[in-house]
Design a protein around this motif. Structure first.
Motif, PDB file in Angstrom:
ATOM      1  N   ILE A  94      19.316   6.198  22.451  1.00  0.00           N
ATOM      2  CA  ILE A  94      19.239   5.628  21.072  1.00  0.00           C
ATOM      3  C   ILE A  94      19.425   6.489  19.530  1.00  0.00           C
ATOM      4  O   ILE A  94      20.128   5.938  18.953  1.00  0.00           O
ATOM      5  N   VAL A  95      18.710   7.658  19.943  1.00  0.00           N
ATOM      6  CA  VAL A  95      18.816   8.589  18.722  1.00  0.00           C
ATOM      7  C   VAL A  95      19.844   9.875  18.872  1.00  0.00           C
ATOM      8  O   VAL A  95      20.332  10.650  18.029  1.00  0.00           O
ATOM      9  N   GLY A  96      20.230   9.941  20.185  1.00  0.00           N
ATOM     10  CA  GLY A  96      21.139  11.167  20.589  1.00  0.00           C
ATOM     11  C   GLY A  96      20.082  12.449  20.783  1.00  0.00           C
ATOM     12  O   GLY A  96      19.281  12.520  20.135  1.00  0.00           O
ATOM     13  N   SER A 108      10.878   8.357  35.382  1.00  0.00           N
ATOM     14  CA  SER A 108      10.555   9.425  34.524  1.00  0.00           C
ATOM     15  C   SER A 108      11.899   9.482  33.755  1.00  0.00           C
ATOM     16  O   SER A 108      12.945   9.559  34.317  1.00  0.00           O
ATOM     17  N   GLY A 109      12.036   9.232  32.432  1.00  0.00           N
ATOM     18  CA  GLY A 109      13.166   9.252  31.633  1.00  0.00           C
ATOM     19  C   GLY A 109      12.781   8.860  30.092  1.00  0.00           C
ATOM     20  O   GLY A 109      11.651   8.303  29.909  1.00  0.00           O
ATOM     21  N   ASN A 110      13.629   9.480  29.181  1.00  0.00           N
ATOM     22  CA  ASN A 110      13.393   9.199  27.901  1.00  0.00           C
ATOM     23  C   ASN A 110      14.281   8.435  27.446  1.00  0.00           C
ATOM     24  O   ASN A 110      15.583   8.852  27.157  1.00  0.00           O
ATOM     25  N   ARG A 137      22.006   4.220  33.473  1.00  0.00           N
ATOM     26  CA  ARG A 137      21.935   5.472  32.951  1.00  0.00           C
ATOM     27  C   ARG A 137      21.188   5.790  31.764  1.00  0.00           C
ATOM     28  O   ARG A 137      20.713   6.801  31.683  1.00  0.00           O
ATOM     29  N   GLN A 138      21.236   4.887  30.800  1.00  0.00           N
ATOM     30  CA  GLN A 138      20.827   5.132  29.527  1.00  0.00           C
ATOM     31  C   GLN A 138      19.291   4.619  29.307  1.00  0.00           C
ATOM     32  O   GLN A 138      18.634   4.628  28.323  1.00  0.00           O
ATOM     33  N   LEU A 139      18.537   4.090  30.183  1.00  0.00           N
ATOM     34  CA  LEU A 139      17.328   3.604  30.428  1.00  0.00           C
ATOM     35  C   LEU A 139      17.277   2.541  29.363  1.00  0.00           C
ATOM     36  O   LEU A 139      16.261   2.638  28.548  1.00  0.00           O
ATOM     37  N   VAL A 160      16.874   9.335  24.223  1.00  0.00           N
ATOM     38  CA  VAL A 160      17.868  10.011  23.993  1.00  0.00           C
ATOM     39  C   VAL A 160      19.252   9.227  23.743  1.00  0.00           C
ATOM     40  O   VAL A 160      20.212   9.695  23.195  1.00  0.00           O
ATOM     41  N   SER A 211      21.711  -0.004  23.688  1.00  0.00           N
ATOM     42  CA  SER A 211      22.948   0.545  23.549  1.00  0.00           C
ATOM     43  C   SER A 211      24.108  -0.341  22.731  1.00  0.00           C
ATOM     44  O   SER A 211      24.833   0.168  22.047  1.00  0.00           O
ATOM     45  N   THR A 212      23.856  -1.459  23.190  1.00  0.00           N
ATOM     46  CA  THR A 212      25.141  -2.374  22.483  1.00  0.00           C
ATOM     47  C   THR A 212      24.520  -3.159  21.258  1.00  0.00           C
ATOM     48  O   THR A 212      25.335  -3.508  20.448  1.00  0.00           O
TER      49      THR A 212
END
Lengths: 337, 544
Positions: free
Chosen positions: A38-40, A31-33, A298-300, A36, A84-85
């Motif tokens: 990518i776009v903040g 479960s996670g999006n 952490r950032q999926l 968040v 993220s990178t």
């Protein structure tokens, strides 16, 4: 043995594909999006921005389509682009792997050398002060959490006393050597940049020590136990009867046999080091695969998570293979078939 | 040991025992190598020392998502964009006054639908080509077209007229008095069209291929150019020696990935870094000395508690209960617990210092009245889910802050079930079922109060109207339209004051701490300044 090795190598891609499928399923089931990161958080309800992000990263497709694309790209050697990178995951890993390997290899060499030395000393001086001291050092290494030890030593040896270099692979004011291997120590050596070599080594000292300490405990206890067994065996008695010096008996004969089980442990210690490198890299701002893995999870960051997992899987398979080969070299009676 | 192995060992022993004695000693060789290494660690040559003095090192946890001007959106991106890509309008050190940058002057029509900018004819990109209106049109249309995170700032642009190379006329779809402030936002920096287009940049997301190029190169007119970028390691700038304005003092600037505040302090004290930007109050305490200076400056960042009456499990959050929660909180205690007193409470979701906040009363704790409200509402033993992202932002540890909130609410009979999670998990949950009580943070992108109303107000479809699932407040929407159409800053501030009061009365967003910012630097570093639009302007920094 060649046939055995060929079979082991041939089955590796299948294992890795299976690992990739598992990673895909597990990461999507979590479960996670991922949007968040990518776009903040501020734009999660902006329909235009969210739609564009989903479309760009393929998150608007159904899961079977996403899986199909992922596997096809994987078969082409493309691990995708990190959320993220924004760079190919393969390139991220290529850039960061040498930092982790340099650290873990330094820690492995240091940990094994000190562990063997302590194990030998403990066995030679069984139940005396040196034995107890060596065991205490090993026990501390196994018990202390690496991140805590790292912060403590950073504060004490770097910040307070200034005896060692601090975080990062090099001082930010100097440029790293031109990449040949990605190992700063090796590259600066090959380029003849001696001051850079010295700085790279000095920056390795603290994180490698922290990482190595856990290995010291494992290796020293094993070497002690094995060596004690060897020293009580018949051939050692014969060697002593032949008039060999005690140092030669231990170093040349008994230790060689005592190290046999250590090979397996060292192989597993490598996996232990890679795992602990995650924490140590974070504490020492070490730009390796460990800190990359933490951020990816952490950032999926799906592509990065898959890349790191596959790299870990590959490392595990190769380590086992090397361990098996090392066994046959150390003990001629072992045949791989 | 088995007998077979014993035999093998004894044979082996006989074969190798003599050769073992003849092994050469290698220790001396190692000592010689170590000695040789030690000799090279002498005093650095003068040229190297000068190069080191010309390099500024900044420690911070980089949160870079991209270096493509149309996609970048993060705190470090603000520093990067300001250094490399210039905006038409700048911001004076007072963080309020807009000043010329690429544009020497500007004007707008009374309806706030058309804005005209006159470009400085002297302005040039790093390759010497002039900055023209076509570059502005390209940059802003690409920002809007690619729909990156900062694109909301140009979403009202309808057309850009670039027929005169030195005049930009922007027509908006609706009145937007905030547009001028938005053009000061670092994300609206101008890119050199010819260079970007040659490397795959377009305004169409299906054809644009320029992001990989932008991760390694730059095409701006700013005082610095991008030298190199290694995600998770460092961002390196080189001085733009052809800069058309006053050239920056440093030849090179390195932002080093250093996520831990403690490590930032250690590196600063050891002289390996010149600036540390993300120190919490406890880490910064006792740090100032002969070698290091520490500035404590008020920031516009804040951490807030959000109450969602429409979330699953949030049905009990009636207006009276929300008001009771607001009254139950110990605001100064929260500031003390989270940032050691280095901050202040904040009255409304528009932070202290922004237009419309003058005269707003600071929130105060009144436990008796909170209990009275709850009693009147017939609320006893209310238990609420408080899932929040496990973050440490601006020196505020969310777990610490939520524990204090939990203790304050427990005193009036409300139980919070704290549930710290990763932000991706939090985002998933709040986007689906909502979360009755949670915590988040906010930092401004530009210097206008409208961004807060659009995000926190209960206007239809705003971020928090959607998340809280609270009924839309049509009055706020009307007032916001009025503010957007108002050209006079003083009258606009009066409208925002009303909006701030309305948002306080909504009782959905309750700011809990407006933390100070600690800017720590080596004592010889001059020009340290926190900017709303740009975070830190590297061109202002020098070594004294």
């Amino acid at each position: 043995m060649i046939r055995y090795l060929a079979r082991r190598v041939a089955v590796m891609p299948l294992l890795l594909l299976g690992t990739a499928s598992m990673v895909f399923v597990v990461s999507r089931a979590t479960s996670g999006n991922p949007l968040v990161s990518i776009v903040g958080a501020r734009n999660l309800n902006n329909p235009v921005i969210v739609a564009a992000a989903k479309q760009r990263w393929g998150l608007d497709r159904s899961l079977p389509v996403q899986y199909g694309r992922f596997m096809i790209n994987l078969l082409r050697g493309d691990l995708g682009t990190s959320f993220s990178t924004r760079r190919p995951v393969l390139r991220d890993l290529w850039d960061r792997l040498p930092a982790t390997l340099e650290l873990t290899i330094a820690a492995l060499v240091l940990g094994s050398a000190v562990g063997i030395l302590l194990g030998v000393l403990a066995a030679r001086h069984r139940n005396r002060a040196l034995d107890h001291g060596a065991r205490a050092v090993g026990l501390l290494g196994s018990s202390l959490p690496a991140f805590w030890l790292g912060m403590l030593l950073l504060y004490l040896l770097y910040s307070r006393l200034g005896w060692v270099q601090g975080p990062n692979r090099l001082n930010a004011r100097v440029r790293p050597p031109t990449r040949l291997t990605g190992f700063f120590t090796v590259d600066s050596l090959l380029h003849g940049q001696w001051s850079l070599l010295w700085q790279a080594c000095m920056h390795l000292v603290l994180p490698a020590t922290v990482l190595a300490w856990g290995v010291v405990g494992i290796v020293s206890r094993l070497v002690r136990a094995s060596l004690l067994e060897e020293l009580s065996s018949e051939y050692v008695r014969v060697a002593r009867a032949m008039g060999l010096r005690e140092r030669t008996v231990v170093a040349t004969h008994a230790l060689r046999n005592a190290l046999l089980p250590t090979i397996t442990i060292v192989a597993f210690a490598f996996a232990y080091l890679i795992t602990n490198a995650v924490l140590v890299e974070k504490v020492f701002s070490w730009p390796g695969v460990g800190s990359y893995a933490v951020e990816a999870a952490r950032q999926l960051d799906y592509p990065a998570v898959a890349g790191v997992t596959l790299l870990g899987g590959l490392a595990f398979l190769l380590t086992n293979l090397v361990s098996d080969i090392a066994y046959t070299m150390a003990d001629p009676r072992i045949q791989l078939s | 040991m088995d007998p077979t192995r014993e035999t093998v060992m004894i044979r082996e022993l006989a074969r190798t025992s003599s050769s073992a004695r003849r092994r050469p000693r290698r220790g001396l060789g190692l000592v010689a190598v170590a000695g040789a290494l030690a000799t090279v660690v002498g005093v650095a040559p003068a040229a190297a020392r000068q190069a080191q003095a010309d390099t500024l090192v900044i420690d911070r946890g980089m949160d870079i998502n991209s270096l493509d001007p149309a996609r970048a959106y993060c705190d470090t991106c603000q520093i990067f964009m300001t250094a490399v890509y210039e905006t038409l309008v700048g911001l004076a050190p007072d963080n309020t006054t807009l000043v010329p940058r690429l544009a020497t002057s500007w004007e707008s029509n009374a309806a706030q639908t058309t804005f005209t900018f006159h470009l400085d004819p002297k302005a040039t990109f790093a390759d010497g080509k002039p900055v023209t209106s076509a570059d502005v049109k390209f940059s802003w249309e690409r920002l809007k077209g690619l729909a990156g995170s900062a694109s909301y700032m140009v979403s009202t642009i309808q057309a850009i007229d670039a027929s005169d190379p030195h005049t930009v006329v922007v027509t908006l779809t609706q009145p937007n008095s905030a547009f001028l402030a938005q053009t000061n936002g670092s994300y609206l920096g101008i890119v050199e069209q010819s260079v970007a287009a040659a490397n795959g940049a377009t305004a169409d997301p299906t054809t644009d291929k320029a992001e990989p190029w932008f991760l390694a190169h730059s095409a701006g007119s700013g005082p610095f150019v991008l030298e190199s970028y290694e995600p998770g390691n460092e961002l390196r700038f080189r001085r733009n020696d052809a800069y058309w304005g006053t050239k920056p003092a440093f030849a090179e600037v390195v932002i080093k990935e250093t996520p831990q505040a403690v490590t930032q302090r250690q590196q600063l004290e050891q002289g390996e870094a010149d600036i540390a930007m993300q120190l919490s109050a406890d880490v910064a305490s006792g740090m100032a000395g002969p070698d290091v200076s520490v500035q404590k400056v008020p920031s516009y960042n804040f951490v807030y508690l959000a109450l969602s009456p429409g979330a699953a499990g949030g049905e009990g959050l009636t207006p009276q209960v929300r008001q009771a929660i607001r009254l139950a909180l110990d605001y100064h205690g929260l500031v003390d617990v989270t940032v050691g007193g280095a901050g202040r409470p904040q009255a409304s979701p528009i932070p202290n210092g922004f237009a419309g906040t003058d005269g707003l009363a600071e929130p105060t704790q009144d436990v008796a009245k909170a209990k009275e409200l709850l009693s009147a509402a017939g609320v006893t033993n209310l238990t609420l889910d408080a899932t929040f992202p496990s973050l440490n932002v601006y020196g505020v540890d969310f777990s610490t802050a939520m524990q204090k909130v939990q203790a304050d609410l427990q005193a009036v009979g409300i139980t919070l079930k704290l549930n710290p999670v990763e932000i991706s998990v939090w985002a998933d949950k709040i986007g689906k079922d909502g979360i009755p009580v949670t915590m988040l943070y906010f930092a401004p992108d530009f210097t206008d109060s409208s961004q807060y109303v659009q995000y926190f107000g209960l206007t239809t479809g705003s971020q928090w109207q959607s998340w809280s699932k609270a009924p839309a407040n049509t009055q706020e929407a009307d007032q916001l339209s009025k503010a957007f159409a108002e050209p006079d800053p003083a009258r606009r501030a009066a409208v925002y004051h009303q909006l701030a009061t309305m948002m306080i009365d909504d009782q959905v967003i309750i700011p809990v701490v407006n933390p100070d910012l600690f800017l720590a630097a080596r004592s010889d570093i001059q020009g340290m300044h926190y900017s709303v639009c740009c975070n830190l302007d590297l061109a202002r920094l020098s070594r004294g």
